[in-house]
Write a protein that holds these residues in place. Structure first.
Motif, PDB file in Angstrom:
ATOM      1  N   UNK A  80     -31.691  33.072  29.161  1.00 58.59           N
ATOM      2  CA  UNK A  80     -31.126  34.095  29.850  1.00 58.59           C
ATOM      3  C   UNK A  80     -29.844  34.650  29.247  1.00 58.59           C
ATOM      4  N   UNK A  81     -29.520  35.794  29.414  1.00 57.72           N
ATOM      5  CA  UNK A  81     -28.441  36.592  28.710  1.00 57.72           C
ATOM      6  C   UNK A  81     -27.975  37.771  29.689  1.00 57.72           C
ATOM      7  N   UNK A  82     -26.770  37.485  30.406  1.00 55.39           N
ATOM      8  CA  UNK A  82     -26.325  38.395  31.243  1.00 55.39           C
ATOM      9  C   UNK A  82     -25.023  38.680  31.165  1.00 55.39           C
ATOM     10  N   UNK A  83     -24.126  39.493  31.741  1.00 51.78           N
ATOM     11  CA  UNK A  83     -22.910  39.398  31.811  1.00 51.78           C
ATOM     12  C   UNK A  83     -22.283  38.492  32.422  1.00 51.78           C
ATOM     13  N   UNK A  84     -22.876  37.684  33.260  1.00 46.47           N
ATOM     14  CA  UNK A  84     -22.255  36.456  33.956  1.00 46.47           C
ATOM     15  C   UNK A  84     -22.873  35.109  33.161  1.00 46.47           C
ATOM     16  N   UNK A  85     -23.532  35.307  32.272  1.00 43.12           N
ATOM     17  CA  UNK A  85     -24.168  34.063  31.520  1.00 43.12           C
ATOM     18  C   UNK A  85     -23.067  33.180  31.066  1.00 43.12           C
ATOM     19  N   UNK A  95     -26.530  27.111  18.544  1.00 43.62           N
ATOM     20  CA  UNK A  95     -25.574  28.164  17.655  1.00 43.62           C
ATOM     21  C   UNK A  95     -26.100  29.685  18.442  1.00 43.62           C
ATOM     22  N   UNK A  96     -26.636  29.555  19.661  1.00 43.78           N
ATOM     23  CA  UNK A  96     -26.959  30.940  20.456  1.00 43.78           C
ATOM     24  C   UNK A  96     -25.932  31.073  21.568  1.00 43.78           C
ATOM     25  N   UNK A  97     -24.856  30.501  21.697  1.00 40.71           N
ATOM     26  CA  UNK A  97     -24.103  30.584  23.006  1.00 40.71           C
ATOM     27  C   UNK A  97     -23.450  31.974  22.652  1.00 40.71           C
ATOM     28  N   UNK A  98     -23.537  33.048  23.704  1.00 38.98           N
ATOM     29  CA  UNK A  98     -23.360  32.536  25.118  1.00 38.98           C
ATOM     30  C   UNK A  98     -24.729  32.509  25.959  1.00 38.98           C
ATOM     31  N   UNK A  99     -25.635  32.540  25.356  1.00 40.21           N
ATOM     32  CA  UNK A  99     -27.155  32.455  25.877  1.00 40.21           C
ATOM     33  C   UNK A  99     -27.377  31.076  26.641  1.00 40.21           C
ATOM     34  N   UNK A 100     -27.767  31.381  27.929  1.00 42.23           N
ATOM     35  CA  UNK A 100     -28.129  29.956  28.847  1.00 42.23           C
ATOM     36  C   UNK A 100     -29.597  29.610  28.166  1.00 42.23           C
TER      37      UNK A 100
END
Length: 116
Positions: A80-85, A95-100
């Motif tokens: 999940x990726x959103x403004x609050x992730x 290496x895919x942060x800020x993805x949850x």
């Protein structure tokens, strides 16, 4: 200034000959990979620093539009990726942060206690 989007549609992105399905509905964009190999192939197209920069920019844009991106692999929501992730340790390792990212899915359903 945040402005909500009302999305609806379908699209496919070609990734090494395989189509990655993208579905838009309401405030959610679903990115659907047929399997882990396909997802990792797309991940490998960018270096770690470039990939993180792109995801951070995408997170900011999604937050401004009040839209979430859900990543599906083989029928299971794993990201999940959103403004609050907030990135998970697994996302940082991949290496895919800020993805949850979660192995068993993102934000699992909580089990009720014996009384609930």
């Amino acid at each position: 200034m945040s402005m909500p989007l009302d999305l609806a549609g379908h699209l496919a992105i070609l990734n090494g000959g395989d189509a990655v399905a993208v579905e838009f509905r309401g405030g959610v964009i679903d990115l659907r990979f047929s399997g882990l190999r396909q997802a990792l192939r797309l991940r490998g197209r960018f270096g770690r620093a470039r990939r993180r920069d792109l995801l951070r920019r995408l997170r900011e844009a999604l937050g401004r539009a009040d839209v979430e991106l859900h990543v599906w692999v083989g029928g299971r929501r794993v990201g999940r990726l959103a403004g609050d992730s907030r990135a998970t340790r697994l996302a940082a390792w991949l290496g895919v942060d800020p993805l949850e990212v979660g192995i068993w899915g993102v934000r699992p359903v909580r089990r009720r206690g014996a009384g609930g």
